[in-house]
Design a protein around this motif. Sequence first.
Motif, PDB file in Angstrom:
ATOM      1  N   ASP A 227       0.831  -1.215   0.000  1.00  9.32           N
ATOM      2  CA  ASP A 227       0.000   0.000   0.000  1.00  9.32           C
ATOM      3  C   ASP A 227       0.861   1.258   0.000  1.00  9.32           C
ATOM      4  O   ASP A 227       0.535   2.237  -0.677  1.00  9.32           O
ATOM      5  CB  ASP A 227      -0.920   0.009   1.227  1.00  9.32           C
ATOM      6  N   TYR A 228       1.956   1.211   0.742  1.00 10.70           N
ATOM      7  CA  TYR A 228       2.780   2.415   0.900  1.00 10.70           C
ATOM      8  C   TYR A 228       3.903   2.516  -0.127  1.00 10.70           C
ATOM      9  O   TYR A 228       4.228   3.603  -0.600  1.00 10.70           O
ATOM     10  CB  TYR A 228       3.367   2.482   2.313  1.00 10.70           C
ATOM     11  N   PHE A 229       4.527   1.382  -0.454  1.00 14.23           N
ATOM     12  CA  PHE A 229       5.714   1.420  -1.309  1.00 14.23           C
ATOM     13  C   PHE A 229       5.443   1.003  -2.749  1.00 14.23           C
ATOM     14  O   PHE A 229       6.339   1.081  -3.591  1.00 14.23           O
ATOM     15  CB  PHE A 229       6.810   0.537  -0.712  1.00 14.23           C
ATOM     16  N   LYS A 230       4.246   0.537  -3.040  1.00  8.06           N
ATOM     17  CA  LYS A 230       3.857   0.154  -4.408  1.00  8.06           C
ATOM     18  C   LYS A 230       4.798  -0.897  -4.999  1.00  8.06           C
ATOM     19  O   LYS A 230       5.081  -0.908  -6.202  1.00  8.06           O
ATOM     20  CB  LYS A 230       3.812   1.380  -5.331  1.00  8.06           C
ATOM     21  N   ASP A 231       5.281  -1.812  -4.154  1.00  8.23           N
ATOM     22  CA  ASP A 231       6.196  -2.866  -4.587  1.00  8.23           C
ATOM     23  C   ASP A 231       6.158  -3.969  -3.538  1.00  8.23           C
ATOM     24  O   ASP A 231       5.669  -3.762  -2.416  1.00  8.23           O
ATOM     25  CB  ASP A 231       7.619  -2.303  -4.718  1.00  8.23           C
ATOM     26  N   THR A 232       6.670  -5.147  -3.862  1.00 11.65           N
ATOM     27  CA  THR A 232       6.749  -6.210  -2.859  1.00 11.65           C
ATOM     28  C   THR A 232       7.916  -5.921  -1.922  1.00 11.65           C
ATOM     29  O   THR A 232       8.927  -5.315  -2.337  1.00 11.65           O
ATOM     30  CB  THR A 232       6.971  -7.578  -3.519  1.00 11.65           C
TER      31      THR A 232
END
Length: 288
Positions: A227-232
């Motif tokens: 949600d915050y970093f837009k990545d795994t």
Amino acid sequence: MKTQRKNKSKTVLLYLEEHTSCQHYISDFTSGFSLKKYESGKELSISLKKQFLVIFMQIGELEIVSELGEIKKICADEVCLLDYEKEYSCKVIKNAVFTLLYFEYPKIKCDKYSLLSLAKDKKELEDDIRILPILEPLKIFIENLNLYLKNKLMCRHLHDLKESEWLFIMRGFYTKQESVYFLEPVIDSLNDFVTIVKENYLQCNSVSELAEKCNMSEKTFTRRFKDYFKDTPKQWMLNEKAKYIKSELENSNLNVKEIANKFGFSSPAHLNNYYKKHFNTTPRKKEK
């Protein structure tokens, strides 16, 4: 009877000694606003700990280099944000006049909540140096602010209010996209989750270890992380560690063997292979 002042065109702060003797008078210039003038060729080193630095450029030109090698020039009528816990080097390209703002976080709760409301629009850009043009409302703000600074009006309470006014201008006269781009590092710093991740990922060898630092299950942590970093989490940690290792290889005084040991590689050859895989080249560092 009315009294008339001489030299009406000149504005001078009265009772200066009362201001400078106040316990809230700012004297260290590593917080609040300050006005700077430098001649061409001057070199500056900036080491930010828990502070952000905003540069309001009025005259001249600066070249700024981040610790990761990002290089940008800031010119007259531009405003620049430098991220906290980073180091920068600056060189004055043309005789420069600029106003600085050092701050840790918004002092007024309304400002904090307003910035957090922008978090949903974040793009997770990697810029260590963020620049926007100075629009007319911000230009007027700087001119008025400089009147205070030139007259040594360095009251901490006043500077907190002016900081809040600047944030209001950013939210009121710049688009949401511009505000989010410029203030994203500040927005992240207000989020405890993001702060814990950024302060601990280098010491963690797995996603589960980083999740534990955040007091979450790995599943909950992964969902919130996306949600915050837009990545795994795994991919983000790999990318960030690679950038940090690259910076160490290019900028530190350690050799390849020492850096390999520092980051847990079995040998310099292992580090070289890792570097080549991420950056398609081998590190330029002394082997001895």
